[in-house]
Write a protein that holds these residues in place. Structure first.
Motif, short mmCIF file in Angstrom:
data_model
loop_
_atom_site.label_atom_id
_atom_site.label_comp_id
_atom_site.label_asym_id
_atom_site.label_seq_id
_atom_site.Cartn_x
_atom_site.Cartn_y
_atom_site.Cartn_z
N PRO A 171 0.84 -1.18 0.29
CA PRO A 171 0.05 0.05 0.01
C PRO A 171 0.80 1.26 -0.11
N PRO A 172 0.32 2.40 -0.74
CA PRO A 172 1.10 3.45 -0.60
C PRO A 172 1.04 4.17 0.73
N VAL A 173 2.12 4.32 1.42
CA VAL A 173 2.17 5.13 2.91
C VAL A 173 2.44 6.73 2.59
N TYR A 174 1.35 7.14 3.25
CA TYR A 174 1.41 8.82 3.46
C TYR A 174 1.67 8.97 4.87
N LEU A 175 2.76 10.02 5.15
CA LEU A 175 3.06 10.25 6.48
C LEU A 175 2.69 11.83 6.81
N ALA A 176 2.11 12.15 8.06
CA ALA A 176 1.75 13.47 8.34
C ALA A 176 2.84 13.98 9.34
N GLY A 177 2.81 15.51 9.27
CA GLY A 177 3.54 16.21 10.21
C GLY A 177 4.14 17.40 9.71
N PHE A 178 4.58 18.43 10.53
CA PHE A 178 4.91 19.72 10.04
C PHE A 178 6.22 20.06 10.66
N SER A 179 6.78 19.41 11.60
CA SER A 179 8.22 19.72 12.23
C SER A 179 9.24 19.23 10.99
N GLU A 180 10.41 19.87 11.20
CA GLU A 180 11.53 19.67 10.56
C GLU A 180 11.86 18.04 10.24
N PRO A 181 11.89 17.33 11.49
CA PRO A 181 12.10 16.05 11.48
C PRO A 181 10.92 15.13 10.56
N ALA A 182 9.61 15.61 10.98
CA ALA A 182 8.59 14.95 10.15
C ALA A 182 8.51 15.06 8.83
N LEU A 183 9.27 16.27 8.29
CA LEU A 183 9.14 16.66 6.80
C LEU A 183 10.30 15.69 6.16
N ARG A 184 11.37 15.78 6.94
CA ARG A 184 12.45 15.02 6.53
C ARG A 184 11.98 13.45 6.28
N ARG A 185 11.30 12.75 7.52
CA ARG A 185 11.02 11.51 7.28
C ARG A 185 9.99 11.31 6.24
N VAL A 186 8.95 12.13 5.82
CA VAL A 186 8.34 11.99 4.63
C VAL A 186 9.26 11.96 3.32
N GLY A 187 10.35 12.72 3.26
CA GLY A 187 10.92 12.75 2.04
C GLY A 187 11.86 11.36 2.06
N ARG A 188 12.30 10.90 3.11
CA ARG A 188 13.08 9.89 3.16
C ARG A 188 12.47 8.67 3.06
N ALA A 209 8.27 11.50 -7.39
CA ALA A 209 7.04 10.25 -7.22
C ALA A 209 6.22 10.56 -6.13
N LEU A 210 6.48 11.44 -5.09
CA LEU A 210 5.90 11.78 -3.98
C LEU A 210 4.46 12.53 -4.08
N ARG A 211 3.49 12.38 -3.48
CA ARG A 211 2.46 13.07 -3.56
C ARG A 211 2.01 14.04 -2.17
N MET A 212 1.61 15.18 -2.74
CA MET A 212 1.01 16.04 -1.51
C MET A 212 -0.43 15.80 -1.43
N VAL A 213 -1.03 15.66 0.05
CA VAL A 213 -2.20 15.22 0.08
C VAL A 213 -2.74 16.26 1.25
N LEU A 214 -3.71 17.22 0.67
CA LEU A 214 -4.08 18.32 1.83
C LEU A 214 -5.35 18.10 2.29
#
Length: 298
Positions: free
Chosen positions: A178-195, A230-235
């Motif tokens: 399944p596609p895995v989408y991750l939430a968050g707004f802090s710098e570590p959270a954003l890095r995790r999404v990209g990683r 390849a990443l998706r931004m879901v608002l």
């Protein structure tokens, strides 16, 4: 830009009749996805501020249905819409239990699951779930690692200080990972999404802030050797529809639609409309959903 709809789950919409009827009608209207969230309780004296509005927990959240059950009902009422979580508090669940619930939903829906996860915001809920608030980010990463192993490997074997999965068959496997989408707004959270994420679950933020955070996600993906395209931004948009207001939090359908259209221009791939804070009935919710869709697909 794809359009999704949060299905009836909380407040006045936590009703047996609302969920299948709205899910079915939303798919017929052309909504590409259906979504459910994850709340456990409403503390009388919360230790943490709710991340929205004036910081108080919305009154409608006092009644909140289980996301797995809600999406299972939505799956039986529909045939093609993707079924997503926005977002599960991943740390509350032992990984094999979480994997079983998600894989069952994917299996019974014919491979329509989108797994969205977050860390949550309420230390009260963590305490009620019996999960330590401290080091929750480390537990979150370990949970994601274990899920990947369960979905990928046969037999599965996980050895970690938090849990042990003896070499085992854990079936069924999802129809596809399944596609895995991750939430968050802090710098570590954003890095995790990209990683390690397939997409970012965000909220309706001012566009400059949204753009800066998305740039951070993409930069993290590039540093990890991944393709940022390849990443998706879901608002997720939780508007209160009024005669006039201040988008994106409130305003007319036209005003909020204009913000969402601008967000699409800024890179948003999908919008989740949650109309449960503003609609007064199932019919009203569907009327608003149809109006938003007509404006955003014109």
């Amino acid at each position: 830009m794809d359009l999704g709809l949060a299905v009836p789950q909380y407040g006045r919409f936590a009703a047996a009749g609302s969920l299948p009827a709205v899910a079915r009608a939303a798919e017929e209207l052309g909504f590409a996805s259906l979504w459910a969230g994850d709340r456990l309780m409403t503390p009388l004296a919360p230790k943490d501020r709710y991340p929205g509005g004036d910081g108080s927990v919305p009154e409608a959240h006092r009644v909140f249905l289980d996301p797995f059950a809600v999406l299972s009902v939505a799956a039986t009422a529909t045939t093609s819409a993707r079924l997503g979580t926005s977002a599960l508090n991943a740390c509350w669940y032992p990984p094999p239990v979480l994997a079983r619930s998600l894989t069952t939903l994917d299996h019974l829906s014919g491979g329509r699951l989108v797994a969205g996860f977050g860390l949550g915001w309420s230390s009260d809920e963590y305490a009620a779930a019996g999960v330590p608030w401290k080091d929750r980010a480390r537990r979150y990463e370990a949970t994601l690692d274990a899920l990947e192993a369960i979905w990928r490997d046969d037999p599965v074997a996980v050895e970690h200080e938090l849990w042990t999965i003896a070499p085992s068959h854990i079936e069924p496997k999802p129809a596809r990972r399944p596609p895995v989408y991750l939430a968050g707004f802090s710098e570590p959270a954003l890095r995790r999404v990209g990683r390690r994420g397939d997409g970012w679950l965000t909220a309706a933020l001012p566009l400059p802030a949204l753009g800066a955070m998305w740039a951070a996600v993409r930069e993290s993906a590039e540093r990890a050797g991944r393709d940022p395209d390849a990443l998706r931004m879901v608002l997720r948009s939780n508007p209160v529809v009024t005669g006039a207001g201040t988008p994106p939090r409130s305003g007319t359908v036209g005003q909020i639609s204009a913000y969402l259209a601008a967000a699409a221009e800024a890179g948003v791939h999908e919008v989740i409309l949650d109309l449960q804070h503003t609609a007064t009935s199932d019919g009203h919710l569907l009327e608003l959903a149809a109006d938003f869709r007509a404006r955003l697909t014109a």
